[in-house]
Design an enzyme around this catalytic site. Structure first.
Site, PDB file in Angstrom:
ATOM      1  N   GLY A  66       0.813  -1.220   0.000  1.00 54.54           N
ATOM      2  CA  GLY A  66       0.000   0.000   0.000  1.00 54.54           C
ATOM      3  C   GLY A  66       0.843   1.265   0.000  1.00 54.54           C
ATOM      4  CB  THR A  83       3.248   5.755  -4.611  1.00 57.50           C
ATOM      5  OG1 THR A  83       3.671   6.638  -3.565  1.00 57.50           O
ATOM      6  CG2 THR A  83       2.729   6.564  -5.766  1.00 57.50           C
ATOM      7  CB  ALA A  84       3.124   0.811  -6.628  1.00 59.08           C
ATOM      8  CD  GLU A 125       7.951  13.668  -0.971  1.00 57.34           C
ATOM      9  OE1 GLU A 125       8.706  14.631  -0.808  1.00 57.34           O
ATOM     10  OE2 GLU A 125       7.190  13.212  -0.090  1.00 57.34           O
ATOM     11  CE  LYS A 135       9.420  17.781 -12.518  1.00 59.74           C
ATOM     12  NZ  LYS A 135       9.719  16.369 -12.254  1.00 59.74           N
ATOM     13  CG  LEU A 154       9.860   1.194  -5.560  1.00 60.62           C
ATOM     14  CD1 LEU A 154      10.114   1.574  -4.109  1.00 60.62           C
ATOM     15  CD2 LEU A 154      10.876   1.859  -6.477  1.00 60.62           C
ATOM     16  CD  GLU A 210      14.717  14.041 -17.141  1.00 60.16           C
ATOM     17  OE1 GLU A 210      13.605  14.556 -16.987  1.00 60.16           O
ATOM     18  OE2 GLU A 210      15.688  14.663 -17.598  1.00 60.16           O
TER      19      GLU A 210
HETATM   20  P1  FAD Z   1       6.806   1.060  -1.321  1.00 60.54           P
HETATM   21  O1  FAD Z   1       6.564   2.499  -1.077  1.00 60.54           O
HETATM   22  O2  FAD Z   1       8.045   0.459  -0.754  1.00 60.54           O
HETATM   23  O3  FAD Z   1       5.547   0.276  -0.803  1.00 60.54           O
HETATM   24  C1  FAD Z   1       5.597  -1.102  -0.539  1.00 60.54           C
HETATM   25  C2  FAD Z   1       4.348  -1.503   0.219  1.00 60.54           C
HETATM   26  O4  FAD Z   1       4.374  -2.890   0.408  1.00 60.54           O
HETATM   27  C3  FAD Z   1       4.231  -0.864   1.595  1.00 60.54           C
HETATM   28  O5  FAD Z   1       2.888  -0.543   1.841  1.00 60.54           O
HETATM   29  C4  FAD Z   1       4.662  -1.979   2.523  1.00 60.54           C
HETATM   30  O6  FAD Z   1       4.099  -1.865   3.791  1.00 60.54           O
HETATM   31  C5  FAD Z   1       4.105  -3.179   1.757  1.00 60.54           C
HETATM   32  N1  FAD Z   1       4.761  -4.418   2.128  1.00 60.54           N
HETATM   33  C6  FAD Z   1       6.030  -4.797   1.895  1.00 60.54           C
HETATM   34  N2  FAD Z   1       6.259  -6.022   2.417  1.00 60.54           N
HETATM   35  C7  FAD Z   1       5.096  -6.414   2.965  1.00 60.54           C
HETATM   36  C8  FAD Z   1       4.696  -7.568   3.677  1.00 60.54           C
HETATM   37  N3  FAD Z   1       5.530  -8.563   3.929  1.00 60.54           N
HETATM   38  N4  FAD Z   1       3.430  -7.630   4.108  1.00 60.54           N
HETATM   39  C9  FAD Z   1       2.550  -6.627   3.884  1.00 60.54           C
HETATM   40  N5  FAD Z   1       2.881  -5.512   3.228  1.00 60.54           N
HETATM   41  C10 FAD Z   1       4.135  -5.416   2.790  1.00 60.54           C
HETATM   42  N6  FAD Z   1       9.357   8.220  -8.309  1.00 60.54           N
HETATM   43  C11 FAD Z   1       8.894   9.302  -8.966  1.00 60.54           C
HETATM   44  O7  FAD Z   1       8.016   9.157  -9.814  1.00 60.54           O
HETATM   45  N7  FAD Z   1       9.378  10.538  -8.682  1.00 60.54           N
HETATM   46  C12 FAD Z   1      10.377  10.743  -7.795  1.00 60.54           C
HETATM   47  O8  FAD Z   1      10.761  11.880  -7.548  1.00 60.54           O
HETATM   48  C13 FAD Z   1      10.949   9.613  -7.157  1.00 60.54           C
HETATM   49  N8  FAD Z   1      11.964   9.743  -6.285  1.00 60.54           N
HETATM   50  C14 FAD Z   1      12.516   8.603  -5.723  1.00 60.54           C
HETATM   51  C15 FAD Z   1      13.663   8.698  -4.937  1.00 60.54           C
HETATM   52  C16 FAD Z   1      14.260   7.558  -4.442  1.00 60.54           C
HETATM   53  C17 FAD Z   1      15.520   7.652  -3.635  1.00 60.54           C
HETATM   54  C18 FAD Z   1      13.660   6.293  -4.647  1.00 60.54           C
HETATM   55  C19 FAD Z   1      14.265   5.047  -4.049  1.00 60.54           C
HETATM   56  C20 FAD Z   1      12.514   6.199  -5.396  1.00 60.54           C
HETATM   57  C21 FAD Z   1      11.950   7.337  -5.966  1.00 60.54           C
HETATM   58  N9  FAD Z   1      10.839   7.254  -6.786  1.00 60.54           N
HETATM   59  C22 FAD Z   1      10.370   8.351  -7.438  1.00 60.54           C
HETATM   60  C23 FAD Z   1      10.151   5.984  -6.948  1.00 60.54           C
HETATM   61  C24 FAD Z   1       8.891   6.003  -6.088  1.00 60.54           C
HETATM   62  O9  FAD Z   1       9.236   6.291  -4.752  1.00 60.54           O
HETATM   63  C25 FAD Z   1       8.178   4.657  -6.158  1.00 60.54           C
HETATM   64  O10 FAD Z   1       7.990   4.301  -7.500  1.00 60.54           O
HETATM   65  C26 FAD Z   1       6.825   4.773  -5.512  1.00 60.54           C
HETATM   66  O11 FAD Z   1       6.921   5.310  -4.239  1.00 60.54           O
HETATM   67  C27 FAD Z   1       6.171   3.416  -5.452  1.00 60.54           C
HETATM   68  O12 FAD Z   1       6.753   2.633  -4.450  1.00 60.54           O
HETATM   69  P2  FAD Z   1       6.036   1.261  -4.127  1.00 60.54           P
HETATM   70  O13 FAD Z   1       4.633   1.541  -3.758  1.00 60.54           O
HETATM   71  O14 FAD Z   1       6.300   0.359  -5.263  1.00 60.54           O
HETATM   72  O15 FAD Z   1       6.872   0.707  -2.890  1.00 60.54           O
END
Ligand code: FAD
Length: 506
Positions: A14, A16-17, A51, A80, A336, A345
């Site tokens: 839960g 952003t993705a 962000e 932006k 991710l 970018e």
């Molecule tokens: P996460 O935010 O890691 O979410 C994972 C979720 O899975 C969480 O809710 C966690 O609780 C859950 N989870 C994991 N394991 C378990 C488990 N065992 N049981 C239950 N739940 C679990 N993107 C942009 O578009 N613009 C930017 O400026 C940008 N800057 C970034 C800077 C950095 C340094 C990084 C690393 C990334 C950046 N990104 C950026 C990418 C962006 O942050 C991600 O694409 C976005 O936040 C999506 O992340 P996510 O939801 O895939 O993963």
């Protein structure tokens, strides 16, 4: 019908993705008898960054029917107009990658060829390419407005995206998705169950609960709980091309009104971002751990903040690359969990959105046609590779000589697909955009020119316009853009008038 429709989707994660997926699927499957559930663990939390965005996010808001001003208020967002790159070509140099095109139509070829011809014939009189970009001129003056809907008005020549608070954004989308009936489970996934075909049948939580579904969307972040840990899909590592592998991030107090752009400043072994929000500024230092220690990277970040830090710096490790398959059996990996390219970018959130668009056009039934899955994977891989090449260009075309990290980037082997683009541009300033390629000609031109990749000539078709006419047309354009930007409100005033966020309750 030979195969039954999908009746249950489980989103694992839960961040952003996860919440973009939940909101989008809930909206677009509204008329289908399909239940959507999401499981996340507050104890694990999210990556907490991400962000800055790019203009296609406006499409996502449109699909979801989100009121933009409300969204901005709820997420402490700002606007932006592009990204300013500082020190990337060489120390002290700056350029702007704008959203929105350069110039206007003059004849039959891209505007930049006319500019280059004028520059060739008259030198400095032609100005820089940036003088022909309204978002660039406006951003440098701290101005912002939404584009004028009349295409004849110079003020129509803008595109924009947002900076927002990542955790508020996930919260905002969660409210939206739950409002459409998405069911959220709190808990930690500890295991998964495969059926006889090797498809995921269910996940198990630490308290023993079992959550089943027909389609699983893995949004569990870098760990890729289902796509990797359960299905062992494999990962294509691109760190030989994009060697930064860590980031340290910290929020800081705002100093002055928020600028309408992201800033990326080159550092000795990486680069630093500055993302202005209404209530704070996001900062981070992306770096290559072969060339700088975590402690030094942190020191560099803290020494280069404009305002007081508001929290302890947070360290993140990553490997640039992508899953070998984004969709494997009945698991689709987003965010991710699917792959990672550094945020140079601001493309990651967009990749979530575009993967969802692709998933909707290939939405499976319980037969999970392999041809559909293959097409999804092919298109996703191509999209990743095009973006990868664009990012590599920023590093490969640097003139920061004498710094080991930058020397390494300048001399590394690059993908043939990028080498071809550079060669084509260096010759006559031409650019070939692949079908479905995210970044436009303007984007590539901005980075080519900014990084010092300049063509030996221009398109001969640009010689068709008489020189006097070209001179006066381009002078008029520069003047119109300048006056257009002068007439725009400041970014701060625009927000104050339209979408100021209330102070956050602590
Ligand atoms: P996460 O935010 O890691 O979410 C994972 C979720 O899975 C969480 O809710 C966690 O609780 C859950 N989870 C994991 N394991 C378990 C488990 N065992 N049981 C239950 N739940 C679990 N993107 C942009 O578009 N613009 C930017 O400026 C940008 N800057 C970034 C800077 C950095 C340094 C990084 C690393 C990334 C950046 N990104 C950026 C990418 C962006 O942050 C991600 O694409 C976005 O936040 C999506 O992340 P996510 O939801 O895939 O993963």
């Amino acid at each position: 019908m030979p195969f039954a429709p999908i009746t249950k989707v489980l989103i694992v994660g839960g961040g952003t993705a996860g919440w973009i997926a939940a909101a989008t699927l809930a909206r677009l499957l509204q008329d289908q008898p399909c239940r959507i559930e999401l499981v996340e663990s507050d104890a694990i939390g999210t990556v907490g960054v991400g962000e800055a965005t790019i203009p296609p996010i406006l499409e996502l808001n449109k699909v979801l029917g989100i009121n933009e001003n409300v969204f901005i208020q709820r997420t402490q967002a700002t606007f932006k107009l592009g990204i300013e790159f500082v020190g990337w070509k060489e120390e002290g140099a700056r350029y702007f990658h704008p959203f929105g095109r350069y110039g206007a139509d003059v004849g039959h070829v891209d505007f930049a060829h006319y500019w280059r011809r004028l520059q060739h014939e008259t030198g400095a009189e032609a100005g820089t390419l940036e003088d022909y970009s309204l978002p660039t001129v406006a951003a440098r003056a701290g101005k912002f407005m939404r584009p004028d809907p009349n295409p004849k008005n110079v003020l129509s020549n803008l595109a924009y995206a947002f900076h927002f608070d990542a955790s508020l954004y996930a919260r905002f989308l969660r409210d939206y998705a739950e409002g459409l009936g998405v069911v959220r489970h709190e808990g930690r996934v500890v295991d998964g169950e495969l059926d006889a075909r090797g498809f995921v049948a269910a996940v198990r939580l630490d308290d023993g609960r079992r959550l089943d579904a027909e389609l699983f969307v893995d949004c569990s972040g870098f760990r890729g709980l289902l796509i990797e840990q359960l299905l062992g899909t494999g990962y294509e590592d691109w760190s030989h091309w994009l060697p930064c592998d860590r980031a340290v991030a910290v929020p800081s107090e705002n100093v002055g009104p928020p600028p309408p752009f992201t800033r990326s400043t080159a550092r000795a072994a990486g680069w630093q971002w500055r993302i202005p929000l209404q209530h704070r500024t996001g900062n981070g230092h992306v770096y290559c751990s072969d060339h700088v220690s975590d402690d030094d990277a942190c020191r560099v970040l803290l020494a280069n903040l404009e305002g007081r830090p508001l929290a302890d710096p947070k360290l993140l490790r990553f490997t640039t690359g992508r899953r070998r398959q984004f969709w494997n059996r009945n698991v689709v990996a987003l965010g991710l969990a699917g792959g990672f390219m550094e945020p140079l970018e601001s493309t990651s959130i967009h990749l979530i959105q575009s993967a969802l668009t692709r998933l909707m056009t290939m939405f499976p039934d319980t037969g999970f046609a392999q041809a559909d899955i293959d097409q999804f994977n092919r298109a996703s891989a191509l999209e990743y590779e095009r973006i990868r090449d664009f990012l590599i260009l920023h590093y490969a075309a640097n003139q920061r000589t004498g710094m080991p990290f930058w020397d390494r980037c300048r001399t590394m082997a690059i993908p043939d697909s990028l080498a071809d683009k550079i060669e084509l541009y260096r010759s006559r300033g031409r650019f070939f955009r692949f079908e479905d390629e995210l970044f436009t000609t303007t984007s590539w031109q901005a980075v080519f020119e900014g990084q010092g990749v300049t063509p030996a000539g221009f398109d001969p078709m640009a010689s068709g316009v008489p020189l006097d006419q070209l001179r006066s047309t381009l002078a008029r354009m520069r003047d119109t853009l300048r006056r257009g930007a002068d007439a725009m409100p400041t970014h701060g005033d625009f927000i104050a008038r339209n979408c100021a966020a209330p102070p956050l309750q602590s």
